[in-house]
Design a protein around this motif. Structure first.
Motif, PDB file in Angstrom:
ATOM      1  N   ASN A 396       0.794  -1.253  -0.117  1.00 15.25           N
ATOM      2  CA  ASN A 396      -0.095   0.009  -0.049  1.00 15.25           C
ATOM      3  C   ASN A 396       0.815   1.302   0.150  1.00 15.25           C
ATOM      4  OD1 ASN A 396      -1.849  -2.051   0.461  1.00 15.25           O
ATOM      5  ND2 ASN A 396      -3.077  -0.803   2.043  1.00 15.25           N
ATOM      6  N   PHE A 397       1.946   1.087   0.579  1.00 16.54           N
ATOM      7  CA  PHE A 397       2.878   2.229   0.828  1.00 16.54           C
ATOM      8  C   PHE A 397       3.608   2.582  -0.725  1.00 16.54           C
ATOM      9  CE2 PHE A 397       2.569   1.718   5.286  1.00 16.54           C
ATOM     10  CZ  PHE A 397       2.454   2.750   5.671  1.00 16.54           C
ATOM     11  N   GLN A 398       4.036   1.390  -1.274  1.00 16.23           N
ATOM     12  CA  GLN A 398       4.580   1.381  -2.636  1.00 16.23           C
ATOM     13  C   GLN A 398       3.660   1.995  -3.759  1.00 16.23           C
ATOM     14  OE1 GLN A 398       6.060  -2.706  -2.804  1.00 16.23           O
ATOM     15  NE2 GLN A 398       7.872  -2.068  -3.271  1.00 16.23           N
ATOM     16  N   GLY A 399       2.414   1.411  -3.521  1.00 15.76           N
ATOM     17  CA  GLY A 399       1.064   1.791  -4.379  1.00 15.76           C
ATOM     18  C   GLY A 399       1.001   3.216  -4.367  1.00 15.76           C
ATOM     19  N   GLY A 400       1.523   3.990  -3.326  1.00 14.81           N
ATOM     20  CA  GLY A 400       1.736   5.585  -3.218  1.00 14.81           C
ATOM     21  C   GLY A 400       0.313   6.358  -3.079  1.00 14.81           C
ATOM     22  N   LYS A 401      -0.518   5.714  -2.414  1.00 14.16           N
ATOM     23  CA  LYS A 401      -1.877   6.413  -2.199  1.00 14.16           C
ATOM     24  C   LYS A 401      -1.361   7.570  -1.015  1.00 14.16           C
ATOM     25  CE  LYS A 401      -5.441   3.596  -3.487  1.00 14.16           C
ATOM     26  NZ  LYS A 401      -5.504   2.030  -3.117  1.00 14.16           N
ATOM     27  N   GLU A 402      -1.966   8.855  -1.059  1.00 10.24           N
ATOM     28  CA  GLU A 402      -1.572   9.805  -0.412  1.00 10.24           C
ATOM     29  C   GLU A 402      -1.969   9.695   1.144  1.00 10.24           C
ATOM     30  OE1 GLU A 402      -2.175  14.403  -1.125  1.00 10.24           O
ATOM     31  OE2 GLU A 402      -1.269  13.607  -2.827  1.00 10.24           O
ATOM     32  N   ASP A 403      -3.113   9.203   1.240  1.00 11.65           N
ATOM     33  CA  ASP A 403      -3.622   9.162   2.503  1.00 11.65           C
ATOM     34  C   ASP A 403      -3.164   7.984   3.220  1.00 11.65           C
ATOM     35  OD1 ASP A 403      -4.833   7.200   0.904  1.00 11.65           O
ATOM     36  OD2 ASP A 403      -6.871   7.110   1.892  1.00 11.65           O
ATOM     37  N   VAL A 404      -2.155   6.944   2.459  1.00  9.82           N
ATOM     38  CA  VAL A 404      -1.432   6.187   3.307  1.00  9.82           C
ATOM     39  C   VAL A 404      -0.538   6.606   3.709  1.00  9.82           C
ATOM     40  CG1 VAL A 404      -0.448   3.811   2.939  1.00  9.82           C
ATOM     41  CG2 VAL A 404      -2.779   4.233   1.988  1.00  9.82           C
ATOM     42  N   VAL A 405       0.346   7.197   2.832  1.00  8.61           N
ATOM     43  CA  VAL A 405       1.839   7.719   3.001  1.00  8.61           C
ATOM     44  C   VAL A 405       1.894   8.848   4.062  1.00  8.61           C
ATOM     45  CG1 VAL A 405       3.901   8.715   2.306  1.00  8.61           C
ATOM     46  CG2 VAL A 405       2.615   6.954   0.784  1.00  8.61           C
ATOM     47  N   ASP A 406       0.846   9.896   4.016  1.00  2.66           N
ATOM     48  CA  ASP A 406       0.906  10.552   5.197  1.00  2.66           C
ATOM     49  C   ASP A 406       0.113  10.304   6.635  1.00  2.66           C
ATOM     50  OD1 ASP A 406      -1.935  10.930   4.882  1.00  2.66           O
ATOM     51  OD2 ASP A 406      -1.733  12.675   3.586  1.00  2.66           O
ATOM     52  N   GLY A 407      -0.404   8.855   6.412  1.00  4.33           N
ATOM     53  CA  GLY A 407      -0.878   8.417   7.742  1.00  4.33           C
ATOM     54  C   GLY A 407      -2.427   8.902   7.963  1.00  4.33           C
TER      55      GLY A 407
END
Lengths: 472, 107
Positions: A396-407
């Motif tokens: 999911n982090f590699q997928g690059g979705k913004e709301d995942v990466v910014d928590g």
């Protein structure tokens, strides 16, 4: 504890010695019984050379010999054939069992590994009692019990540019049952140089692939079936290669592929195609080249078996074209660097020491308010996880979705912005990548919040904190 | 664009490549008969279309690397290696089946 270990070690030694003597006794018995049978046969038939196979062999192989595509000629070809299996694992075990069972004359096995518990669900010639045995020895012990007739040759080392010529030249047909790109290119190259047909298979998760390469086995420059390099001139980027240890594998999926390799081996041997001289020399236009196929198996697909047509030899191929740059000298001298060619991944090392926390240290801060972010796949999280941890898979982090990466999709609103975030995974590689991404996305609130990874992941957790942690 | 200016084809992913396409193994997609420059659409066009329009995953370089299909991925047009069909320049036909397979190495 130490004395218990010592007595366990003693028992293991005693067991393997007893098994060894049991094996010798069985071999002796087999010899006597064999003698008895041939003695009694003599009273009936005066000419012991009247039949090309022994009475036992007619009985043992009868069921396949009466199949028209095998016949007595096919059986004699099997008996004369020398087959090499490289890799005594999930592909090699079923392939070897059927090839030995079919009555080949000589079967060589190459593998430098020892049997581990995690092998047993798919590597069906190794048993629980053979853990820590060399795989080649374990396999040959099982094969001898299955069929004592073939000559078995153990090569207890990994295939390498240095040993490949001396091993492969002793055989007529090669099966690639290994598990990495570097050995696959090496095996293809040596098979071209020594003019051997190669049956190559692979598997991962629920999928498998099979190709018969260099059939008929022709020298470089001839028109013929492709080599591995013709089909895959460039290796995949090293970080996209997934092993069975990381991606998982269903036992019978790799088993099906190994069994298919045995089917191809028996077809090629019984039809006489391993003698390249017999059919091909001079016959030119008469022998129309059959297209090379790749068999794809996807257990979960609506169409699980599928054959696709591959290209023939590639003009300009590094290994098998008339412009080949490959020679036995260049290969064995090590000037073709297979590891470099395929690339390698070294352990991730992207965080500073202060951005990492030892598992034992983490266990002491668990009582404080914090988040433990577990980035393993959900299936792994479901097997075992720590209380209170949050699962957001690495992909999911590699997928690059913004709301995942910014928590924002997984951090509870109630969490104070100075509460620490610890990232954990299986071995401590992915957790570093995620830690870096979170910091880059500003989740550390300009240094107010500590974000770090648990060094060594759950492997370290098991070693340092909780011995009961399931190792899968 | 009117529907008669488009046709359908089947795209499949296998060998783990489906994980880059939200786990979808098979999709039917509708493509225009001509590309922006008025040329017949090719497999090469399709690869970039899939990468830019269909793939949601950000790991684009696991599918297309330096403008080409990533090494280790086989492209099969109607169950034949695309190298037998002219590779990226193959002009797509209605109801073609294009299969992308990522090579496996485990054993």
């Amino acid at each position: 504890m130490e004395s218990a270990n010592a007595s366990a070690e003693g028992l293991r030694k005693q067991i393997s010695e007893t098994e060894e003597s049991l094996r010798k006794l069985k071999a002796q018995l087999h010899q006597f019984e064999f003698q008895e049978k041939s003695d009694s046969a003599k009273t009936v038939s005066l000419d012991e050379h009247k039949w090309p196979l022994s009475a036992e062999e007619y009985k043992r192989y009868g069921r396949q010999m009466i199949v028209p595509s095998v016949g007595i000629q096919g059986q004699l070809r099997l008996k004369a054939a020398k087959v090499l299996i490289i890799g005594a694992g999930g592909l090699g075990c079923p392939a070897a069992a059927y090839i030995a069972g079919a009555g080949v004359g000589t079967l060589g096995i190459v593998d430098g590994d020892v049997v581990e518990t995690s092998n047993l669900h798919r590597q069906i010639l190794h048993g629980t009692e053979k853990i820590r045995w060399k795989k080649v020895d374990s396999m040959i012990a099982s094969l001898k019990s299955l069929n004592p007739n073939p000559a078995y040759v153990a090569h207890a080392e990994h295939i390498s540019p240095q040993n490949s010529e001396s091993i492969v030249k002793q055989y007529d047909l090669v099966l690639d049952c290994t598990d990495n790109p570097a050995s696959r290119y090496l095996i293809s190259d040596i098979c071209i140089l020594l003019q051997k047909t190669l049956i190559s298979a692979s598997a991962l998760r629920t999928d498998g692939q099979l190709i018969v390469l260099n059939l008929p086995p022709l020298p470089a420059g001839a028109e013929g079936g492709p080599c591995y390099r013709c089909v895959f001139p460039k290796p995949p980027p090293a970080d996209t290669v997934v092993s069975c240890g990381d991606g998982g594998i269903i036992g019978p999926v790799v088993g099906v592929m190994g069994v298919m390799q045995a089917v191809e081996a028996i077809k090629i041997i019984t039809s006489g195609k391993i003698d390249s001289s017999a059919e091909v020399a001079g016959s030119g236009e008469n022998t129309k080249q059959e297209p090379t196929l790749m068999l794809l198996f996807s257990a979960n697909s609506s169409q699980p078996f599928r054959s696709v047509k591959l290209r023939s030899r590639r003009a300009g191929c590094f290994a098998c074209s008339k412009d080949s740059q490959l020679s036995l000298e260049s290969l064995t001298s090590g000037s073709v660097d297979y590891v470099l060619f395929c690339g390698f991944t070294s352990p991730t090392k992207i965080l500073q020491p202060e951005e990492r926390i030892e598992a034992s240290q983490y266990s002491k801060v668990r009582s404080k308010q914090h988040i433990l972010l577990d980035v393993r796949d959900k299936v792994q999280f479901d097997i075992c996880h720590l209380d209170g941890s949050i699962n957001v898979p690495f992909s999911n982090f590699q997928g690059g979705k913004e709301d995942v990466v910014d928590g924002s999709s997984w951090i509870p609103d109630s969490l104070p912005n100075d509460a620490s975030v610890y990232v954990v995974c299986r071995l401590g590689n992915d957790s570093q990548v995620v830690t870096r991404k979170l910091k880059e996305a500003g989740l550390d609130a300009r240094g107010k919040r500590y974000i770090g990874d648990v060094k060594g992941g759950f492997k370290a957790w098991k070693e340092q904190v909780d011995q009961s942690w399931p190792e899968y | 664009m009117a529907s008669e200016d488009k046709f359908n084809l089947v795209v499949e992913f296998s060998g783990g490549l489906e994980l880059l396409f939200s786990g979808r193994r098979k999709l039917t997609i509708s493509v225009p008969i001509k590309d922006n420059e008025g040329q017949a659409v090719t497999v090469g066009w399709l690869v970039h279309y899939l990468c830019n329009e269909v793939m949601e995953d950000s790991r684009k370089n696991m599918f297309v690397l330096d403008g080409h299909v990533c090494p280790g991925i086989l492209v099969l047009i109607n169950d034949a290696d695309w190298e037998l069909e002219g590779e990226a320049s193959y002009a797509l036909q209605p109801n073609d089946n294009v299969l992308f397979v990522s090579t496996l190495h485990g054993g």
